[in-house]
Design a protein around this motif. Structure first.
Motif, mmCIF file in Angstrom:
data_model
loop_
_atom_site.group_PDB
_atom_site.id
_atom_site.type_symbol
_atom_site.label_atom_id
_atom_site.label_comp_id
_atom_site.label_asym_id
_atom_site.label_seq_id
_atom_site.Cartn_x
_atom_site.Cartn_y
_atom_site.Cartn_z
ATOM 1 N N PRO A 181 0.839 -1.210 0.000
ATOM 2 C CA PRO A 181 0.000 0.000 0.000
ATOM 3 C C PRO A 181 0.867 1.252 0.000
ATOM 4 C CG PRO A 181 0.011 -1.022 2.168
ATOM 5 C CD PRO A 181 0.707 -1.977 1.246
ATOM 6 N N PRO A 182 0.319 2.367 -0.480
ATOM 7 C CA PRO A 182 1.102 3.612 -0.490
ATOM 8 C C PRO A 182 1.355 4.117 0.924
ATOM 9 C CG PRO A 182 -1.149 4.041 -1.160
ATOM 10 C CD PRO A 182 -1.011 2.553 -1.068
ATOM 11 N N PHE A 183 2.407 4.912 1.035
ATOM 12 C CA PHE A 183 2.773 5.493 2.331
ATOM 13 C C PHE A 183 1.921 6.701 2.684
ATOM 14 C CE2 PHE A 183 5.481 9.071 3.954
ATOM 15 C CZ PHE A 183 5.401 8.746 5.308
ATOM 16 N N ASP A 184 1.711 7.603 1.715
ATOM 17 C CA ASP A 184 1.123 8.913 2.005
ATOM 18 C C ASP A 184 -0.405 8.882 1.915
ATOM 19 O OD1 ASP A 184 1.862 8.469 -0.729
ATOM 20 O OD2 ASP A 184 1.372 10.543 -1.183
ATOM 21 N N THR A 185 -1.028 8.080 2.769
ATOM 22 C CA THR A 185 -2.491 8.030 2.834
ATOM 23 C C THR A 185 -2.973 8.912 3.983
ATOM 24 O OG1 THR A 185 -2.428 6.130 4.334
ATOM 25 C CG2 THR A 185 -2.484 5.658 1.966
ATOM 26 N N PRO A 186 -4.249 9.342 3.952
ATOM 27 C CA PRO A 186 -4.775 10.156 5.063
ATOM 28 C C PRO A 186 -4.678 9.456 6.414
ATOM 29 C CG PRO A 186 -6.226 10.298 3.153
ATOM 30 C CD PRO A 186 -5.207 9.244 2.835
ATOM 31 N N SER A 187 -4.859 8.126 6.430
ATOM 32 C CA SER A 187 -4.799 7.429 7.715
ATOM 33 C C SER A 187 -3.382 7.386 8.271
ATOM 34 C CB SER A 187 -5.339 6.003 7.560
ATOM 35 O OG SER A 187 -4.574 5.275 6.606
ATOM 36 N N ARG A 188 -2.388 7.318 7.390
ATOM 37 C CA ARG A 188 -1.002 7.291 7.843
ATOM 38 C C ARG A 188 -0.449 8.690 8.114
ATOM 39 N NH1 ARG A 188 2.235 2.695 4.195
ATOM 40 N NH2 ARG A 188 2.208 1.087 5.818
ATOM 41 N N LEU A 189 -0.851 9.658 7.309
ATOM 42 C CA LEU A 189 -0.318 11.013 7.427
ATOM 43 C C LEU A 189 -1.459 12.002 7.658
ATOM 44 C CD1 LEU A 189 2.338 11.110 4.526
ATOM 45 C CD2 LEU A 189 2.675 10.493 6.923
ATOM 46 N N GLY A 370 2.157 15.205 3.012
ATOM 47 C CA GLY A 370 0.735 14.929 3.093
ATOM 48 C C GLY A 370 -0.135 16.011 2.493
ATOM 49 N N LEU A 371 0.417 17.221 2.317
ATOM 50 C CA LEU A 371 -0.361 18.316 1.719
ATOM 51 C C LEU A 371 -0.669 18.072 0.249
ATOM 52 C CD1 LEU A 371 1.538 21.357 3.295
ATOM 53 C CD2 LEU A 371 -0.764 20.574 3.896
ATOM 54 N N LEU A 372 0.078 17.189 -0.394
ATOM 55 C CA LEU A 372 -0.115 16.966 -1.828
ATOM 56 C C LEU A 372 -1.528 16.499 -2.160
ATOM 57 C CD1 LEU A 372 3.248 15.262 -2.864
ATOM 58 C CD2 LEU A 372 2.361 17.429 -3.734
ATOM 59 N N ARG A 373 -2.174 15.806 -1.245
ATOM 60 C CA ARG A 373 -3.505 15.282 -1.563
ATOM 61 C C ARG A 373 -4.550 16.383 -1.707
ATOM 62 N NH1 ARG A 373 -2.596 12.861 3.604
ATOM 63 N NH2 ARG A 373 -3.822 13.766 5.309
ATOM 64 N N TYR A 374 -4.197 17.600 -1.281
ATOM 65 C CA TYR A 374 -5.133 18.713 -1.408
ATOM 66 C C TYR A 374 -4.922 19.513 -2.701
ATOM 67 C CZ TYR A 374 -5.997 17.662 3.488
ATOM 68 O OH TYR A 374 -6.308 17.020 4.661
ATOM 69 N N ALA A 375 -3.928 19.145 -3.496
ATOM 70 C CA ALA A 375 -3.685 19.856 -4.762
ATOM 71 C C ALA A 375 -4.701 19.398 -5.799
ATOM 72 C CB ALA A 375 -2.274 19.579 -5.259
ATOM 73 N N PRO A 376 -5.454 20.323 -6.420
ATOM 74 C CA PRO A 376 -6.447 19.916 -7.432
ATOM 75 C C PRO A 376 -5.804 19.204 -8.625
ATOM 76 C CG PRO A 376 -6.751 22.212 -6.777
ATOM 77 C CD PRO A 376 -5.453 21.768 -6.196
ATOM 78 N N SER A 377 -4.603 19.635 -9.015
ATOM 79 C CA SER A 377 -3.877 19.018 -10.138
ATOM 80 C C SER A 377 -2.390 19.042 -9.805
ATOM 81 C CB SER A 377 -4.134 19.766 -11.449
ATOM 82 O OG SER A 377 -3.211 19.339 -12.448
ATOM 83 N N ILE A 378 -1.838 17.894 -9.472
ATOM 84 C CA ILE A 378 -0.413 17.835 -9.138
ATOM 85 C C ILE A 378 0.417 18.176 -10.369
ATOM 86 C CG2 ILE A 378 1.458 16.255 -8.495
ATOM 87 C CD1 ILE A 378 -0.510 14.939 -6.549
#
Length: 473
Positions: A181-189, A370-378
């Motif tokens: 599984p990926p590292f940078d998930t909301p539950s982990r970070l 962890g902030l990357l998940r809030y970017a509309p378009s990486i």
């Protein structure tokens, strides 16, 4: 085509960065010494150990689909021709320094794109003598991080030690096992609202209001007096990586470690201070930067890559993306102390850096990655960085002190490099060492990023300063 899973936000960042042409091969290389008569100039000698690596590490058999979108995903290659991934280079000149030949190999490979019709990794074998060679494992950051390259060499070495039977065919079918599984998930970070608020407001508010309120759109904090080189630029083929490889002899490393322990600082914290010293010596007091006039350089902002595997209880040999970063500000060192041993004030800075790195490596909440998940378009976020100010002064990435078991085949040295950052810091210091051996580091930068007339001479001066400071411990 069976999807294994979607790329996580940080995996998407590395995939998009590569697809845009900003970044290519991470290289973790090792000098192997053989006492078992292995034919190091035959690709066939390495096929069975490579198969073992693929069996043990699922990311080595994946392909990346939809790389040009914000929804890239991984799927498994149905078969792999191992000979497509191995190049045996002409032997190094017998009287030439080995590190010079190794530097040349890394420079030639670091900006070479992966085709993505096959799994994005490759091996270059440089014979150094009849019983030794340098093996460069080059791989896409989209499938794993720097420590994953160390994991490759550990598996590869163990497989060679086991003297496996030669493969009947170089074409293999990779095992059908899931990706971790990926590292940078909301539950982990988890990200707190207070940590998220600054970046969100910086995107919403006009730039002049963000500046007044000191709100940053990134985890980094820079000001008009921070050295950041020239603005981010991408002009292929002029935008290419420059690379210098340097070593610090083992006795000097031992002395530095001892001095660090006596002053409560670890080697990475000490190395930061030596870089700050070197930049303070080499850069003018004022540096004209695009659109800013001549600003005095009073500070530097560093980024340090952090291996987060211990924090999430993952094996140190698991391949994947388990990195976060620490951003720290450093005061410019007065030229009057740059040529003497570290002052007490500098040791304080090295200790503070050591503590900050340790604290970040031990926690999972409010990690910048962890902030990357809030970017509309990486992908769009990366593209918009071109033309803007760089996010810091330099990066340090230290994959650590590596130890290997004894046997007829040994790894006696290692080297690590990553491409110069098109949209990151102007300088990268990439460090690795084998336990008890010399410290090996590369400095990489995109051509034109430093804002100095003679970039090679400037970086050579930085490396000379670092070596001189090691000699003073």
């Amino acid at each position: 085509m069976k999807m294994l899973r979607r790329a996580s936000p940080n995996e998407q960042r590395t995939i998009s960065r590569e697809d845009l042409g900003f970044y290519h091969a991470v290289i973790i290389g090792a000098v192997y010494r053989f006492e078992n008569g292995l034919d190091i100039e035959s690709p066939g000698s390495f096929l069975a150990p490579l198969k073992q690596c693929i069996d043990d590490h699922p990311f080595m058999s994946v392909l990346v689909a939809d790389r040009h979108t914000n929804k890239a995903y991984y799927h498994r290659a149905p078969s792999i021709n191992l000979e497509d991934h191995i190049t045996i280079l002409p032997p190094a000149e017998p009287n030439a320094p080995s590190w010079t030949a190794i530097e040349t190999v890394m420079q030639a490979d670091i900006d070479r794109p992966f085709s993505y019709t096959i799994p994005p990794w490759r091996l270059a074998v440089l014979p150094l003598s009849p019983n030794s060679c340098f093996i460069a494992y080059s791989f896409s950051h989209g499938i794993s991080d720097g420590p994953s390259g160390v994991s490759f060499h550990r598996t590869f070495l163990n497989a060679i030690q086991a003297s496996p039977e030669p493969l009947a065919s170089p074409i293999i079918t990779p095992p059908d096992i899931p990706l971790p599984p990926p590292f940078d998930t909301p539950s982990r970070l988890p990200i707190s609202w207070s940590f998220l608020l600054g970046p969100l407001l910086a995107e919403i508010l006009p730039a002049f209001l963000s500046n007044i309120l000191n709100i940053s759109a990134s985890a980094a904090t820079i000001n008009d007096n921070t050295w950041t080189g020239t603005p981010c630029a991408f002009n292929p083929p002029e935008t290419n990586t420059r690379l210098l490889l340097r070593t610090i002899p083992a006795p000097l490393v031992t002395k530095a470690l001892s001095a660090g322990r006596a002053n409560g600082a670890k080697l990475t914290g000490v190395f930061h201070q030596l870089v700050v010293r070197a930049l303070s010596k080499g850069l003018p007091v004022a540096s004209p930067e695009a659109g800013k006039g001549a600003n005095p350089i009073t500070n530097f902002l560093s980024q340090t890559a952090i291996n987060m595997r211990p924090a999430v209880g993952v094996s140190p040999d698991e391949m994947g993306e388990f990195a976060s970063g620490v951003y720290l500000s450093h005061k410019r060192v007065d030229s009057s102390v740059c040529d003497v041993p570290l002052t007490e004030e500098e040791w304080v800075s090295a200790r503070e850096c050591t503590v900050a790195l340790a604290e970040t490596a031990a926690r999972l909440d409010d990690q910048p990655i962890g902030l990357l998940r809030y970017a509309p378009s990486i992908r769009g976020w990366l593209g918009k960085k071109v033309g803007g100010r760089r996010e810091g002064s330099y990066e340090v990435s230290n994959v650590g002190v590596v130890s290997f078991g004894a046997g007829e085949v040994k790894i006696v040295d290692m080297a690590f490099a990553q491409p110069g950052h098109v949209v990151g810091t102007p300088l990268c210091f990439n460090i690795v060492s084998v336990k008890g051996g010399e410290l090996v580091y590369t400095v990489t930068w995109p051509k034109g990023a430093l804002g100095v007339e003679d970039e090679d001479g400037f970086v050579e001066g930085v490396c000379t300063s670092i070596k001189s400071d090691f000699e003073q411990f």
